[in-house]
Design an enzyme around this catalytic site. Structure first.
Site, PDB file in Angstrom:
ATOM      1  N   GLU A 195       0.834  -1.202   0.000  1.00 13.14           N
ATOM      2  CA  GLU A 195       0.000   0.000   0.000  1.00 13.14           C
ATOM      3  C   GLU A 195       0.878   1.265   0.000  1.00 13.14           C
ATOM      4  O   GLU A 195       0.652   2.199  -0.764  1.00 13.14           O
ATOM      5  CB  GLU A 195      -0.888  -0.038   1.258  1.00 13.14           C
ATOM      6  N   VAL A 221       3.739  10.294   3.152  1.00 17.33           N
ATOM      7  CA  VAL A 221       3.071   9.805   4.361  1.00 17.33           C
ATOM      8  C   VAL A 221       1.584   9.729   4.045  1.00 17.33           C
ATOM      9  O   VAL A 221       1.017  10.671   3.489  1.00 17.33           O
ATOM     10  CB  VAL A 221       3.275  10.770   5.555  1.00 17.33           C
ATOM     11  N   GLY A 225      -7.473   5.626   8.035  1.00 18.82           N
ATOM     12  CA  GLY A 225      -8.246   5.463   9.252  1.00 18.82           C
ATOM     13  C   GLY A 225      -7.635   4.397  10.149  1.00 18.82           C
ATOM     14  O   GLY A 225      -7.567   4.547  11.364  1.00 18.82           O
TER      15      GLY A 225
HETATM   16  O1  LIG Z   1      -8.879   8.437  -3.141  1.00 19.44           O
HETATM   17  C1  LIG Z   1      -8.784   9.186  -2.176  1.00 19.44           C
HETATM   18  N1  LIG Z   1      -8.733  10.515  -2.339  1.00 19.44           N
HETATM   19  C2  LIG Z   1      -8.605  11.364  -1.312  1.00 19.44           C
HETATM   20  N2  LIG Z   1      -8.543  10.987  -0.043  1.00 19.44           N
HETATM   21  C3  LIG Z   1      -8.593   9.674   0.208  1.00 19.44           C
HETATM   22  C4  LIG Z   1      -8.712   8.718  -0.823  1.00 19.44           C
HETATM   23  N3  LIG Z   1      -8.703   7.511  -0.266  1.00 19.44           N
HETATM   24  C5  LIG Z   1      -8.599   7.696   1.054  1.00 19.44           C
HETATM   25  N4  LIG Z   1      -8.538   9.002   1.349  1.00 19.44           N
HETATM   26  C6  LIG Z   1      -8.408   9.601   2.676  1.00 19.44           C
HETATM   27  O2  LIG Z   1      -8.081   8.605   3.633  1.00 19.44           O
HETATM   28  C7  LIG Z   1      -8.981   8.675   4.724  1.00 19.44           C
HETATM   29  C8  LIG Z   1      -9.353   7.341   5.292  1.00 19.44           C
HETATM   30  O3  LIG Z   1      -8.533   6.328   4.925  1.00 19.44           O
HETATM   31  P1  LIG Z   1      -9.055   4.864   4.599  1.00 19.44           P
HETATM   32  O4  LIG Z   1     -10.511   4.691   4.829  1.00 19.44           O
HETATM   33  O5  LIG Z   1      -8.563   4.545   3.232  1.00 19.44           O
HETATM   34  O6  LIG Z   1      -8.299   4.046   5.718  1.00 19.44           O
HETATM   35  P2  LIG Z   1      -7.132   2.965   5.579  1.00 19.44           P
HETATM   36  O7  LIG Z   1      -6.225   3.435   4.487  1.00 19.44           O
HETATM   37  O8  LIG Z   1      -6.446   2.977   6.912  1.00 19.44           O
HETATM   38  O9  LIG Z   1      -7.814   1.682   5.272  1.00 19.44           O
HETATM   39  C9  LIG Z   1     -10.219   9.317   4.154  1.00 19.44           C
HETATM   40  O10 LIG Z   1     -10.919  10.011   5.132  1.00 19.44           O
HETATM   41  C10 LIG Z   1      -9.646  10.247   3.141  1.00 19.44           C
HETATM   42  O11 LIG Z   1      -9.239  11.428   3.745  1.00 19.44           O
HETATM   43 CA   LIG Z   2      -6.378   4.366   2.448  1.00 25.81          CA
END
Ligand SMILES: O=c1[nH]cnc2c1ncn2[C@@H]1O[C@H](COP(=O)(O)OP(=O)(O)O)[C@@H](O)[C@H]1O
Ligand SMILES: [Ca+2]
Length: 472
Positions: A195, A221, A225
Site C-alpha cells: 500500500e 506519508v 483510518g
Molecule cells: O482516493 C482518495 N482521495 C482522497 N482521499 C482519500 C482517498 N482515499 C482515502 N482518502 C483519505 O483517507 C482517509 C481514510 O482512509 P481509509 O478509509 O482509506 O483508511 P485505511 O487506508 O487505513 O484503510 C479518508 O478520510 C480520506 O481522507
Molecule cells: Ca487508504
C-alpha cells in the site's frame, strides 16, 4: 461528484469487426512482423541486468489496449470507505482523459469491514461503484479490462477468517456482475508495504519524478483510518544495510523498477496508527481515571472502533494540549527499545532519512483535518504547511468545549467534534515525535495532484493501475 460522459468509440464495434474480417489476410501479413519488431523495441531499453520487468512485482493483471489505450479498474476497499478508480493510459503510460475527466473516482461509506458478519452485504455495497465504472469503459473492452480490489487496514484488522469470507463474496460478485476481466488473486488484502509503495508511485508519477534519481523523488506519508504509511527512496548502499524485520513484520525495503530506473524504497505501515484506530490506542493509554485528557469538555460517551468499545469522556477540567500530548506519546510507544540505528516509534527502524525524505508529501487525514480546522483551504488540491501548524491548531482546539467547537469548526462532522483536540494533537505528535520531522520543516499536504490539465486523487490505486498497465 464527477461527470461521466460516454466515451467516443462505443458502438462502432460492428463496422470495425466487419472490416477486420474482410481484410484479415492482409492484416496478418502486415501486422505479424510489425508486432514482432515493436515487441523487441519495447523490451530492449527496459531490461538492465538483474532488474525486474514488473515494476512492483505484482500479479500481472494486464490492462487492456484500445488502439494504444489501456484501461484499469481499481477498487480501494479502505477502512472507512470503498472507492473505485478507473484510469486510462496511452502507449507511453501517460494518463489520458476518460470523457471530460482524467480519472473516474467515486466513493462510498462505510467500508467493507463494517459488514464483518455479512460478507454478501459487504460485497453488495460495491454494486453502485461497479455500475459507475462500467459506464466509463466502452462495452466492447470491458471483458478485457482488469478489475483489481485492494483492501487495507479495515480487513487487515478483522483477521484472516472474516476478511477472506468478504473477499470471496467480492470475487463472486465481480464474476457475476462486473463484466470486467477478473481473477481470484486480483481481490486481496494489500499488505501495508504494498500500500505504501503504491502510494509513493502515485505521487511521484503524477509529479513527473519517476525516471529521475532517488534524491529527486519525494517521500510520502499516508494517514488512513486504520494504518499510517511512510515511504521514501534511499540509496542502494543504504538499502543493503537495512535491518531484517522482526518475526511476523514485513520487510522494510521494496525494490521497484520504474521508467528505466531502479528504486530502493523504504516502506513501513503502522497498523492501528491510522487516525481512527489511534483514537482507541490513545484512549487505552490515557484512560486511567475513567476519562481522557484529549476529549473536549462537555462530552460523555464511548468510542467504538473495530468491534470494541472504549470509554471516551472528558476530564472534569476538559481537554489539555500538554496532557493529551503525553497520552499520545505513550500510545505511540516513542520510547520503546530500539535495536536499529534509529527508530521512529514502537521499535520500528526509521529508514535512515536522507534526500528522498526531505520533500514530504502528506496525504489523507492530514489534509482533511487541516482543512476542517481551517488552516488550509479545503478546496485546494495541495497546501504547504509545517508540523507546528498542527500544534497551534491543536492548542486552540483543546481549549474549547464541544458546543464551542461545533460552532468554531462548522466543517467538522458532528461525530468527530469531541475528538478534534485528540486528532490534531495526534497528527502533530506523530509527525514530530513519531517520524522525527522538525516542527518547522515545510511539507506539502496533498488531496489531489495536478496532472496535465486536471487533478488526480493522491491515493494508492493509481500506483496499482500503473503496475497493471505496465505489465501487459
Ligand atoms: O482516493 C482518495 N482521495 C482522497 N482521499 C482519500 C482517498 N482515499 C482515502 N482518502 C483519505 O483517507 C482517509 C481514510 O482512509 P481509509 O478509509 O482509506 O483508511 P485505511 O487506508 O487505513 O484503510 C479518508 O478520510 C480520506 O481522507
Ligand atoms: Ca487508504
Amino acid at each position: 461528484m464527477r461527470r461521466y460522459s460516454q466515451l467516443p468509440g462505443a458502438g462502432r464495434q460492428d463496422t470495425l469487426a466487419d472490416r477486420v474480417h474482410r481484410y484479415r489476410g492482409v492484416l496478418l501479413v502486415v501486422l505479424a512482423p510489425l508486432a514482432l519488431v515493436s515487441l523487441v523495441l519495447l523490451l530492449m531499453p527496459r531490461a538492465p541486468s538483474g532488474a525486474a520487468q514488473r515494476p512492483l512485482g505484482g500479479g500481472g493483471a494486464a490492462a487492456v489496449a484500445a488502439g494504444d489505450k489501456k484501461y484499469a479498474v481499481i477498487f480501494d476497499a479502505g477502512s472507512s470507505g470503498s472507492r473505485v478508480h478507473v484510469f486510462c493510459f496511452d502507449g507511453n503510460l501517460d494518463l489520458v482523459h476518460i470523457g471530460t475527466d482524467i480519472e473516474l473516482f467515486v466513493q462510498k461509506k462505510p467500508g467493507l469491514s463494517a459488514f464483518a458478519n455479512d460478507p454478501r452485504e459487504a460485497a453488495q455495497s460495491l454494486v453502485s461503484l461497479i455500475e459507475k465504472a462500467k459506464e466509463v469503459v466502452p462495452a466492447e473492452l470491458r471483458d478485457q479490462t482488469p478489475v483489481r480490489v485492494g483492501a487495507t487496514a479495515g480487513l487487515r484488522a478483522l483477521g484472516a477468517g472474516k476478511s477472506e469470507e468478504i473477499l470471496q463474496a467480492v470475487r463472486d460478485l465481480l464474476r457475476e456482475k462486473s463484466s470486467f476481466k477478473n481473477q481470484p488473486d486480483w481481490v486481496t488484502v494489500l499488505d501495508g508495504t504494498q500500500e505504501g509503495a503504491y502510494e509513493w508511485v502515485t505521487i511521484n508519477y503524477l509529479l513527473g519524478k519517476l525516471g529521475k534519481t532517488y534524491a529527486d523523488t519525494v517521500g510520502v506519508v499516508d494517514l488512513g483510518g486504520g494504518s499510517v504509511q511512510m515511504a521514501y527512496a534511499i540509496p542502494e548502499k543504504d538499502a543493503e544495510k537495512a535491518p531484517k524485520p522482526a518475526d511476523g513484520e514485513e520487510s522494510y525495503m521494496k525494490k521497484l523498477f520504474l521508467k528505466g530506473t531502479t528504486y530502493h524504497l523504504y516502506v513501513h505501515s503502522y497498523l492501528r496508527y491510522g487516525l481512527l484506530a489511534a483514537r482507541a490506542e490513545i484512549l487505552k493509554a490515557g484512560n486511567a481515571n475513567g476519562y481522557s485528557n484529549c476529549v473536549l469538555a462537555g462530552h460523555q460517551g464511548q468510542y467504538k472502533y473495530g468491534g470494541n468499545i472504549f470509554e471516551a469522556s472528558a476530564a472534569p477540567s476538559g481537554s489539555s494540549f500538554s496532557e493529551c500530548r503525553a497520552d499520545v506519546v505513550k500510545a505511540l510507544k516513542v520510547d520503546e527499545a530500539c535495536t536499529h540505528m534509529k527508530c521512529s516509534f514502537g521499535g520500528i527502524w526509521n529508514g535512515g532519512g536522507g534526500a528522498g525524505q526531505k520533500n514530504l508529501f502528506v496525504a489523507s487525514f492530514f489534509f482533511d483535518r487541516a482543512a476542517e480546522a481551517g488552516f488550509i483551504n479545503s478546496n485546494a488540491a495541495v497546501a504547504k504547511v509545517k508540523p507546528s501548524d498542527f500544534e497551534e491548531a491543536a492548542k486552540r482546539a483543546c481549549k474549547l468545549n464541544v458546543n464551542d467547537a461545533q460552532s468554531s469548526y462548522p466543517a467538522v462532522q458532528k461525530d468527530n467534534v469531541p475528538y478534534i483536540c485528540m486528532d490534531l494533537v495526534y497528527q502533530y505528535t506523530l509527525l514530530v515525535d513519531g517520524f522525527g520531522v522538525d516542527p518547522q520543516q515545510e511539507m506539502t499536504l496533498v488531496k489531489k495532484v495536478p496532472y496535465s490539465d486536471a487533478f488526480v486523487e493522491a491515493a494508492w490505486p493509481l500506483g496499482s493501475a500503473i503496475e497493471v498497465a505496465s505489465s501487459s
